[in-house]
Every structure is written in C-alpha cells, then in structure tokens.
Design a protein around this motif. Sequence first.
Motif: not given
Length: 587
Positions: A183-184, A188-189, A201-204, A420-421
């Motif tokens: 979300l953050r 775009s949401a 990346p969302l996760h490493p 991001a996480m």
Amino acid sequence: MTTEDLFPSVTALEGADPELVAIGERYWALAGFHTETGTPVWCERATDIETLGWGNRHYVIAAAGTRAVLEGHDCPACGGPLSLVSRTSLQQVCMGDATVVCADCSPSLTELVSQLVDPSRQKKRQAAKAEARQQSALQEGRARWDELCQAAVEAKYPFRLLAESDIPGRAGVREMIATLALLRYAPSATPLTAVSTWTTPLHPDAAASGHLLNSSLTAGLLRVHPSSPHNAFVWHPDSFETCLQEAEGDLDNLPTPTLDGSYYPQRAYFYAPYGTSMGTAAVNLDAHLSAALDPAALTAARQGDLLNAVVELIAEEALRYFSHRLEELYLPEIPENQHARLKEAAYRVAEARPLGEIYNLVWRSTRAAAEGAQKHPRAPRANMTTHALNQFEGHAQRACEEPDWAIKPFSEITSLGLAAMTRVLFYAVLDQPPFETSLPDIAAALPSPLPGPPDDPTSARPGERPEALDDILTVLTGYPEAWQPERVHELLGELRELCADEPDWHVDSHLIGRGAARLRRLFDRLAPAIGARQAALAVLAATPLLDRPIVTNGESAPCGPWIMNHLTDGLLGLDDDPVSATEAELP
C-alpha cells in the motif's frame, strides 16, 4: 482567367487498375481556391491518402490511373491539352507560369509510372498486399482473443467493494507487513501497480514476493483487480499463438481461452476492497494494518512472528547484498548446491547482529575474494566465490560467538536500497533504525504482549497449508473469494488421470486414482443440489473417509489426507506452479 477555368477535369485512363484510379480521383479532388492568395485548396492532404501498397509518391500513383486536364490550356511542348503532372503544377499555372508541360511530356514522370505498373513489381505488390491482409486478420483475431481473455478475467475477478468493517482481523503478521508495504510503496493504489514493475522490491528475496502476495490474497486483505494484464494469469490454451496452432490457422474457429485458476502474483494488479472507493479502501486498510501491527497490540505468539520477520528480512537483505557484491566484482554466483550454507550463515548471524554490521561482514568476505582473484588470475573465478562464502561463514560464526567483537556498521548502500517490507517493518512498525538495531535490541524493547492463545493457525508462513482439516475448512469458508469451487472438480480429474499414467505407483496409484474418482462423483451429485461451493467443502470434509493406506516418502498413511493436501495446495495456490515459478519467467 477565372478560377472556374482552373478546376481540372479528372478522367480515368483506359485499362488502369481501379485502385490507381480511386487514389488519383482523391488526389485531384479540388475544394477551391484561397480567397486572398488564390492558391489551390485541396479536399485532403496527399499524406492522408492511403496508397494501398503502391508506394509513397502520390503524384506518380495518380498519373498511373488518371489524367487531370485543364480545359482551355495547352501544353507548350506538344500543343495538346494541358494535363497536370502534380498539384504543384496547378499552383504554378495559377501564378501565371506558361512553361508548365503536360504529364505526357514529362520524361521523368513517364519513367516512374512505367516502373510503378511493371508486371514484375506488381507480383511483389500483390504478395505484400496478401501478407498485409493476413497480418490484419491476425490482429483482428488477437483483438478478439484479448476481448475474450478480458471477459474471462472480469467474470472470475469481479470488481467489488466491501464495508470497512469486513477487514479480516486474523491475517498473519508477515502478510500484514507485506500488504502494508504494498500500500505504501506501490506507485499507484488505484489499483496497486504490479510488483514486477517496481524499482524497489517488495521483499529482499524476489521469489518470496509472489508467495506473500498470494498469501495476502488468501487472507482476504487484497483482491485481484480485473484490469490486470492477461499475462498475469495461466490460460488454456496458454497463448494466442498456441490457440492459432490448435485451430490449424483458422481464425474463425479459434478455441475460447479459459482460466485454469492459477496466476502470477507479481504481474497482477491488486486493490484493497474495504471502502467506498479504491483510494478510500487503501487508506482504511493502511490504518487497520498499522494498528494491528502495533507491537503493544500483539499477543505473545504474534510478537514471535514479528521477531521471525525481523530475522528473515535482515538475513534476506544480507543475502541480497552478497549477490550484489559478487556482481559488482564480476564474480560468479554462489553455486546452487552451496546456497544453503550461505543462507544458514546469514540467518544465524541475523539473530545476533544488526544489518549494518552484517553488511560489513559481507563486504569483507567479497573483498577478500576479489583480492584473491587479482593475486591468482589463472584460478577459476568460481573458486573465488567459494572463498567469499567460506570467509562469510567464518565471520558470521565469530560474530555470533563473540558479542564483544566490535564491527563498524555500514549505512544504506546507495545502489541497493532496502526492500519495501524491510522499510515498513523497521520504520513504521518498530520505529527503529534498520542498520543499527539487532534482534536482541528489538526483543528487549517489545512491550508486554496481550493475552491470547499460544499459537495462531491463520499466521502460517507463505507456502504452508493449515494442516488440520478444521483449519483448512475455516480458511476456505472465511475467504471464499480466494478460491474457486470448480477447481476441486478439475484437480480431482487431473489426479485421476495422473494416477492412471503412473505405472510405477502400482497399488498406491490405483488407490489414489479410485479415491479421486469417487470424490469427483460425489461433487457431481452434490453440486446441483447444494451448489458448487458447498459441494467442494463437502468433498474436502469427506477425504478422511478414504482410509486405505498408501506409502509416501517411505511412510504409510491413509490416501484420504494425501488427496486433501493435494486439493488444498491447488485451491490456495500453495503448489510450485505458478507462484514459485513467477520470478523465473519475469523479465
């Protein structure tokens, strides 16, 4: 001389190709003359006239099919009627130029027209036209295919907004962190941009991102948006090209594309459904997750999950930096058979040291390997990568055994920002600096947990199923949008066919295939009476009744639970295909 005398009389040449005549008539269509300058005003620009494969010289094409004659004007060369060579010729006549010759007295035009209508070139042109028609038909077929795909996606993943009060309250900690990061950090949401297109990346670990997204979907935090690109889903047939092959090139007999229930999470668009609009729903879900992830609002079991997420993200960031350093130093990747050693060392040191210090250890290890490569240029570079791994294992072991060993922490690497996480976990949830804070520091700073059960079955890690039948049925009942009941029927049919084709299984294969066939018949009988969804749940609930033993992995167990696990994996997307295969297929 009046302007009426300057309107050319257009006639078709005898035996000319109808296409040339039509192009010529459009080329010579005169609207009138400018009131001030007196220059010709044509009905359409020459560049707007489609030449249908005859080339890009409009005046030559017009001359090959028509003649535009100015009545009352004679050619100064031959004395015959003045037929115009081009639009420029008419403008010259309007300006009083008496040297303008007719089309038949222009050798260059005659040569170009001769080349244009040459029979040998005409064959090539006809072949080009046929190919253009074929390409146009293919484009139309592909457009129909895309429309059918879009209709199938919209039918399976309809856009639907729910009340804010419907936000699920028992999603796993890792899924909530992943969703909050989505979300953050999504560009775009409305809807959430596909993770595969992110620069951060969302996760490493890129492969883990797909599992996390799928788990968040299963937990009910997210929904797939119907505008997702078609390559985010698995189709039968798998592509337009395959569809065309199955139809043997017959564009009027193309099979209808159907979804098989699987998808590639990192290519899909997601959205938060809990609000009056996608934007409002994203804000609502963000606020809910922020409150739910507050360490003071977690039970002891969930605080344990939070600490596990800390270890995971620190270790995976370290592994990501290790790979980045190898690439920077032009060293080969860690061999697949040695990756477990690297991962074990990273996770072990992540339980004792902060990320900045682990970065330092990675840098030392890879620098030693690079120096070794310079000193021994003839040595295989793969040996230097192994040397870096050996160095890191040693440093990690010492860092764990000697807590007083001072290691200067690194700060964020400019060319390798945090996932991001990781940012959400440290900055938003824990409010701690990610490069200076270790797991023991975080554990010591946690507030007292809320009272609650010692374990939460809904916080299973991605890729793991709820083991107990009651938990499986609870998940499937609580999140109906995350699975399709018809998939149970398909999975049982596939399992029956698979067992029939596996002679090495012998008795076990026969038992599983016969059990799958019985459950499939049960589904067929129940679905018309109670609906496909309730029939699917009833089939899962009936699997323990198949108690004939089979041998799997050297152990004897009833075949019913084996079938139940197979169905659960397929329904919740926990099998290897396509979720774990996503990264391998992404550019």
